[in-house]
Structure formats: structure tokens, C-alpha cells
Design a protein around this motif. Structure first.
Motif, PDB file in Angstrom:
ATOM      1  N   ASN A  34       0.627  -1.195   0.123  1.00 58.39           N
ATOM      2  CA  ASN A  34      -0.027  -0.072   0.044  1.00 58.39           C
ATOM      3  C   ASN A  34       0.812   1.437  -0.023  1.00 58.39           C
ATOM      4  OD1 ASN A  34      -2.743  -1.228  -0.043  1.00 58.39           O
ATOM      5  ND2 ASN A  34      -2.511  -1.653   2.060  1.00 58.39           N
ATOM      6  N   ARG A  35       1.966   0.956  -0.255  1.00 63.34           N
ATOM      7  CA  ARG A  35       3.048   2.290  -0.085  1.00 63.34           C
ATOM      8  C   ARG A  35       2.983   3.273  -1.714  1.00 63.34           C
ATOM      9  NH1 ARG A  35       7.891   1.749  -3.099  1.00 63.34           N
ATOM     10  NH2 ARG A  35       8.714   3.661  -2.337  1.00 63.34           N
ATOM     11  N   ASN A  36       2.986   4.350  -1.749  1.00 63.74           N
ATOM     12  CA  ASN A  36       3.195   4.980  -2.745  1.00 63.74           C
ATOM     13  C   ASN A  36       4.512   4.833  -3.458  1.00 63.74           C
ATOM     14  OD1 ASN A  36       0.604   5.746  -2.833  1.00 63.74           O
ATOM     15  ND2 ASN A  36       0.966   7.423  -1.463  1.00 63.74           N
ATOM     16  N   PRO A  37       4.680   4.326  -4.748  1.00 62.46           N
ATOM     17  CA  PRO A  37       5.961   4.326  -5.189  1.00 62.46           C
ATOM     18  C   PRO A  37       6.419   5.650  -5.563  1.00 62.46           C
ATOM     19  CG  PRO A  37       4.576   2.871  -6.250  1.00 62.46           C
ATOM     20  CD  PRO A  37       3.519   3.684  -5.586  1.00 62.46           C
ATOM     21  N   TYR A  38       7.781   5.710  -5.708  1.00 63.31           N
ATOM     22  CA  TYR A  38       8.467   6.993  -6.270  1.00 63.31           C
ATOM     23  C   TYR A  38       8.107   7.281  -7.570  1.00 63.31           C
ATOM     24  CZ  TYR A  38      11.028   7.034  -1.607  1.00 63.31           C
ATOM     25  OH  TYR A  38      11.600   7.244  -0.478  1.00 63.31           O
ATOM     26  N   VAL A  39       8.032   8.284  -8.026  1.00 63.06           N
ATOM     27  CA  VAL A  39       7.884   8.985  -9.281  1.00 63.06           C
ATOM     28  C   VAL A  39       9.485   8.717 -10.205  1.00 63.06           C
ATOM     29  CG1 VAL A  39       6.999  10.447 -11.266  1.00 63.06           C
ATOM     30  CG2 VAL A  39       5.931  10.008  -8.878  1.00 63.06           C
ATOM     31  N   PHE A  40       9.510   7.579 -11.015  1.00 66.52           N
ATOM     32  CA  PHE A  40      10.610   7.311 -11.479  1.00 66.52           C
ATOM     33  C   PHE A  40      11.335   8.741 -12.373  1.00 66.52           C
ATOM     34  CE2 PHE A  40      13.160   5.216 -15.488  1.00 66.52           C
ATOM     35  CZ  PHE A  40      14.242   5.242 -14.957  1.00 66.52           C
ATOM     36  N   LYS A  41      10.502   9.223 -13.212  1.00 70.06           N
ATOM     37  CA  LYS A  41      10.973  10.576 -13.964  1.00 70.06           C
ATOM     38  C   LYS A  41      11.311  11.326 -13.102  1.00 70.06           C
ATOM     39  CE  LYS A  41       8.811  13.770 -17.437  1.00 70.06           C
ATOM     40  NZ  LYS A  41       7.487  13.909 -18.394  1.00 70.06           N
ATOM     41  N   ASP A  42      10.741  11.938 -12.139  1.00 67.87           N
ATOM     42  CA  ASP A  42      11.377  12.942 -10.988  1.00 67.87           C
ATOM     43  C   ASP A  42      12.732  12.827 -10.527  1.00 67.87           C
ATOM     44  OD1 ASP A  42       8.712  14.165 -11.427  1.00 67.87           O
ATOM     45  OD2 ASP A  42       8.297  13.687  -9.285  1.00 67.87           O
ATOM     46  N   PHE A  43      12.996  11.515 -10.331  1.00 69.75           N
ATOM     47  CA  PHE A  43      14.313  11.298 -10.090  1.00 69.75           C
ATOM     48  C   PHE A  43      15.328  11.180 -11.137  1.00 69.75           C
ATOM     49  CE2 PHE A  43      12.057   9.913  -6.201  1.00 69.75           C
ATOM     50  CZ  PHE A  43      12.958  10.147  -5.139  1.00 69.75           C
ATOM     51  N   LEU A  44      15.048  10.972 -12.382  1.00 69.74           N
ATOM     52  CA  LEU A  44      15.932  10.625 -13.392  1.00 69.74           C
ATOM     53  C   LEU A  44      16.058  12.118 -13.861  1.00 69.74           C
ATOM     54  CD1 LEU A  44      16.761   8.364 -15.156  1.00 69.74           C
ATOM     55  CD2 LEU A  44      14.733   8.817 -16.648  1.00 69.74           C
ATOM     56  N   LEU A  45      15.232  13.089 -13.886  1.00 69.35           N
ATOM     57  CA  LEU A  45      15.520  14.411 -14.516  1.00 69.35           C
ATOM     58  C   LEU A  45      16.007  15.419 -13.159  1.00 69.35           C
ATOM     59  CD1 LEU A  45      12.307  15.150 -16.397  1.00 69.35           C
ATOM     60  CD2 LEU A  45      14.642  13.993 -17.277  1.00 69.35           C
ATOM     61  N   ASP A  46      15.920  14.977 -11.972  1.00 66.78           N
ATOM     62  CA  ASP A  46      16.646  15.660 -10.973  1.00 66.78           C
ATOM     63  C   ASP A  46      18.184  16.152 -11.237  1.00 66.78           C
ATOM     64  OD1 ASP A  46      17.620  16.612  -8.553  1.00 66.78           O
ATOM     65  OD2 ASP A  46      16.781  15.146  -7.310  1.00 66.78           O
ATOM     66  N   LYS A  47      18.328  17.230 -11.165  1.00 68.20           N
ATOM     67  CA  LYS A  47      19.756  17.934 -11.796  1.00 68.20           C
ATOM     68  C   LYS A  47      20.660  17.658 -10.668  1.00 68.20           C
ATOM     69  CE  LYS A  47      18.222  19.838 -15.522  1.00 68.20           C
ATOM     70  NZ  LYS A  47      18.408  19.442 -16.703  1.00 68.20           N
ATOM     71  N   ASN A  48      20.290  17.377  -9.661  1.00 60.96           N
ATOM     72  CA  ASN A  48      21.229  16.962  -8.480  1.00 60.96           C
ATOM     73  C   ASN A  48      21.714  15.468  -8.387  1.00 60.96           C
ATOM     74  OD1 ASN A  48      21.633  19.460  -7.297  1.00 60.96           O
ATOM     75  ND2 ASN A  48      19.360  19.071  -6.283  1.00 60.96           N
ATOM     76  N   ARG A  49      21.056  14.725  -9.406  1.00 60.93           N
ATOM     77  CA  ARG A  49      21.598  13.448  -9.709  1.00 60.93           C
ATOM     78  C   ARG A  49      22.028  12.914 -10.939  1.00 60.93           C
ATOM     79  NH1 ARG A  49      20.407  10.194  -5.540  1.00 60.93           N
ATOM     80  NH2 ARG A  49      18.932  11.195  -3.714  1.00 60.93           N
ATOM     81  N   ALA A  78      25.392   3.017  -0.944  1.00 60.36           N
ATOM     82  CA  ALA A  78      26.428   3.882  -1.569  1.00 60.36           C
ATOM     83  C   ALA A  78      26.142   4.261  -2.857  1.00 60.36           C
ATOM     84  CB  ALA A  78      27.610   3.005  -1.687  1.00 60.36           C
ATOM     85  N   TYR A  79      25.447   3.589  -3.719  1.00 63.41           N
ATOM     86  CA  TYR A  79      24.951   4.141  -5.049  1.00 63.41           C
ATOM     87  C   TYR A  79      24.163   5.365  -4.855  1.00 63.41           C
ATOM     88  CZ  TYR A  79      26.247  -0.403  -7.657  1.00 63.41           C
ATOM     89  OH  TYR A  79      26.623  -1.472  -8.260  1.00 63.41           O
ATOM     90  N   ALA A  80      23.090   5.292  -3.948  1.00 66.40           N
ATOM     91  CA  ALA A  80      22.203   6.397  -3.934  1.00 66.40           C
ATOM     92  C   ALA A  80      22.969   7.604  -3.355  1.00 66.40           C
ATOM     93  CB  ALA A  80      21.126   5.910  -2.899  1.00 66.40           C
ATOM     94  N   ALA A  81      23.906   7.466  -2.358  1.00 64.94           N
ATOM     95  CA  ALA A  81      24.635   8.460  -1.965  1.00 64.94           C
ATOM     96  C   ALA A  81      25.514   9.111  -2.832  1.00 64.94           C
ATOM     97  CB  ALA A  81      25.787   8.088  -0.731  1.00 64.94           C
ATOM     98  N   ALA A  82      26.040   8.386  -3.982  1.00 64.35           N
ATOM     99  CA  ALA A  82      26.981   8.705  -5.009  1.00 64.35           C
ATOM    100  C   ALA A  82      25.964   9.369  -6.084  1.00 64.35           C
ATOM    101  CB  ALA A  82      27.704   7.641  -5.545  1.00 64.35           C
ATOM    102  N   GLY A  83      24.725   9.475  -5.985  1.00 65.46           N
ATOM    103  CA  GLY A  83      23.946  10.252  -6.907  1.00 65.46           C
ATOM    104  C   GLY A  83      23.098   9.505  -7.992  1.00 65.46           C
ATOM    105  N   ALA A  84      22.904   8.165  -7.524  1.00 62.25           N
ATOM    106  CA  ALA A  84      22.088   7.281  -8.428  1.00 62.25           C
ATOM    107  C   ALA A  84      20.672   8.172  -8.604  1.00 62.25           C
ATOM    108  CB  ALA A  84      22.086   5.865  -8.122  1.00 62.25           C
ATOM    109  N   SER A  85      20.216   7.741  -9.825  1.00 62.14           N
ATOM    110  CA  SER A  85      18.789   8.425  -9.819  1.00 62.14           C
ATOM    111  C   SER A  85      17.685   7.181  -9.519  1.00 62.14           C
ATOM    112  CB  SER A  85      18.413   8.679 -11.169  1.00 62.14           C
ATOM    113  OG  SER A  85      19.250   9.864 -11.424  1.00 62.14           O
ATOM    114  N   ALA A  86      18.251   5.957  -9.507  1.00 58.68           N
ATOM    115  CA  ALA A  86      17.447   4.763  -9.294  1.00 58.68           C
ATOM    116  C   ALA A  86      18.478   3.518  -9.015  1.00 58.68           C
ATOM    117  CB  ALA A  86      16.551   4.484 -10.329  1.00 58.68           C
ATOM    118  N   LEU A  87      17.892   2.428  -8.445  1.00 56.92           N
ATOM    119  CA  LEU A  87      18.755   1.208  -8.347  1.00 56.92           C
ATOM    120  C   LEU A  87      18.128  -0.060  -9.013  1.00 56.92           C
ATOM    121  CD1 LEU A  87      18.866   1.880  -4.646  1.00 56.92           C
ATOM    122  CD2 LEU A  87      20.630   2.020  -6.218  1.00 56.92           C
ATOM    123  N   SER A  88      18.822  -0.945  -9.845  1.00 59.15           N
ATOM    124  CA  SER A  88      18.168  -1.844 -10.325  1.00 59.15           C
ATOM    125  C   SER A  88      18.779  -3.132  -9.353  1.00 59.15           C
ATOM    126  CB  SER A  88      18.633  -1.808 -11.722  1.00 59.15           C
ATOM    127  OG  SER A  88      18.581  -3.183 -12.448  1.00 59.15           O
TER     128      SER A  88
END
Length: 263
Positions: A34-49, A78-88
Motif C-alpha cells: 500500500n505504499r506510494n511508489p516514487y515517480v521514476f521521472k522525477d528522480f531521473l530528471l533531478d539535476k542533483n542526480r 552507496a550508489y544512492a549516496a553517490a547520486g544514482a537516480s534509481a537502483l536496479s
């Protein structure tokens, strides 16, 4: 029979066994259903990532063991901390050494989108992905009919999940596009023989409608390649083996991201 054929045959057996072990009702009662998933596009286009979808992969059919000495929590954080927009995160057991528990672990350790990387052939797997905390699912055109892609993507969207369609050539792309996709990925790895060619992405980028996020997958090992792919029109870049083959994948991602700023 190709490696992909073998994987799909085994996947059918896996799914049948999973259905016997855990009911749909049990999935719907799962921790993350029942959690709301993150919006992939928002993280992909985030200039800080970085636009990088950083992958956790222990082994592959073509390379054997890549890295089985690190934990999914440690690497993905560590991936996320290094600026990954998403994890696979690979959840295929037999061919890639993954597990559904890896997805749960990655979800618990991170606050960015997580892709369930698997060979999705059945609606059950979509429900399972939702219950495990995935934000994004992968649909591989090479193993699905257009009708299956349409149905599976519609189910995923009804659950709030993001959908990444993976194609390998123009024919797969043209027959597979449908309204419930968020992103289209060009896999530079031929899943029949596992050879790689980055040119596949450059050949297909302008054939992907601009309404979709464009992702280049595999065969990316240099920051300069990302610069070229970005200039060609890609928004995201799936990288796994290049980081995972090192003793410290998170540090490798950090170094790569640092170089990305300077190219």
C-alpha cells in the motif's frame, strides 16, 4: 535454444512455484503493497542526480560470478549516496544469483526508486514486485507479445508502479509501444548471445517517441559515453557490471559520478 529461452522456461517454473507458496491475497497484505511508489521521472530528471540507474548484480550467464562478496544494503546505499537516480536489483535466482529478499533489502536501505530487474512474464510477478517495495518494473519486448506488454503495463500502472520497456531493435520497439509505459530502454546487450554494442542505442534513440523517458542499458563504462548518449537524447543510463566487477562498487560509482561532472 538461446540463454534467453532457457531463462524464460525456468521462469515459468519459478512463477508456478511462487503462486503455490504465496497467494495473491498474501501479496496484497505485504509490507509495501500500500505504499506510494516514487515517480521514476522525477528522480531521473533531478539535476542533483546523475541519471544513472545503478545495478546490483552478483553474476550473469555470460560472465559467471561478477561479485558475490558484497551486500545489497551496503552497495545500493552507496550508489544512492553517490547520486544514482534509481537502483536496479536482480531478483532472478538461477541465472543471476539474485533473490526477492535483495529487493526488500534495497527498499529498506534507500529512498530513491528501485527497479525489480527480472524476466516478467506473469501478472503475479507485478503484484509480487509491488509487495516487495519496487517502484519500477521491467518488461522485456523480446519475451512478450504486444498484448502481454499492454496488459502487464496496465496492471503495473493501476498499482502505481512505473514501467520500463526494454527493446533491442526497431521491430521490437515499433510493435511494443503502448500508453502505460513511462520509459523505454535500449539494451545494448543482445539477449540471444549476450554480446554488446553501444551503437544500438544511437541507432534507436530518435525512433523512441519523446513522450517517454529514454534509457540506454549495458555496455556503458566511461563517463564520456554518457555525455554522448545524453547529447543524443537519452535521460537515463543503466550501469551494473562496470561497478560490480570492482571490490567496492559504491566507491566505483562515486568515482564515475565525479568524472561525469568534469566531462
Amino acid at each position: 535454444m538461446t540463454i534467453l529461452d532457457k531463462i524464460v522456461l525456468r521462469k515459468k517454473e519459478e512463477v508456478a512455484a511462487a503462486k503455490q507458496a504465496v497467494s495473491v491475497k498474501q501479496l496484497e497484505a505485504g509490507l509495501h503493497f500500500n505504499r506510494n511508489p516514487y515517480v521514476f521521472k522525477d528522480f531521473l530528471l533531478d539535476k542533483n542526480r546523475t541519471g544513472i540507474i545503478a545495478e546490483f548484480k552478483r553474476r550473469s550467464p555470460s560472465k559467471g560470478i561478477i561479485n558475490d562478496q558484497v551486500t545489497v544494503e551496503e552497495v545500493t546505499h552507496a550508489y544512492a549516496a553517490a547520486g544514482a537516480s534509481a537502483l536496479s536489483v536482480l531478483t532472478d535466482v538461477d541465472f543471476f544469483g539474485g533473490h526477492t529478499n535483495d529487493l526488500l533489502a534495497a527498499r529498506a536501505a534507500n529512498e530513491i526508486p528501485v527497479l525489480r530487474k527480472d524476466f516478467m512474464i506473469d501478472e503475479y510477478q507485478i503484484l509480487e514486485a509491488k509487495a516487495l517495495g519496487a517502484d519500477l518494473i521491467l518488461l522485456i519486448a523480446a519475451i512478450l507479445t504486444p498484448a502481454e506488454i499492454k496488459n502487464l503495463s496496465a496492471l503495473a500502472k493501476s498499482l502505481g508502479l512505473n514501467v520500463l520497456l526494454e527493446v533491442h531493435n526497431l521491430e521490437e520497439l515499433q510493435r511494443s509501444i503502448c500508453k502505460d509505459l513511462d520509459a523505454i530502454g535500449v539494451n545494448n546487450r543482445n539477449l540471444a548471445d549476450f554480446t554488446v554494442n553501444i551503437q544500438t542505442s544511437f541507432d534507436l534513440v530518435n525512433q523512441i517517441p519523446n513522450e517517454f523517458m529514454k534509457i540506454s542499458e549495458s555496455a556503458i563504462s566511461a563517463p564520456e559515453t554518457i555525455k554522448e548518449l545524453r547529447a543524443a537524447g537519452f535521460h537515463g543510463f543503466l550501469i551494473g557490471e562496470n561497478f560490480m566487477k570492482t571490490s567496492n562498487p559504491g566507491l566505483a560509482m562515486q568515482d564515475f559520478a565525479r568524472q561525469l561532472i568534469s566531462v
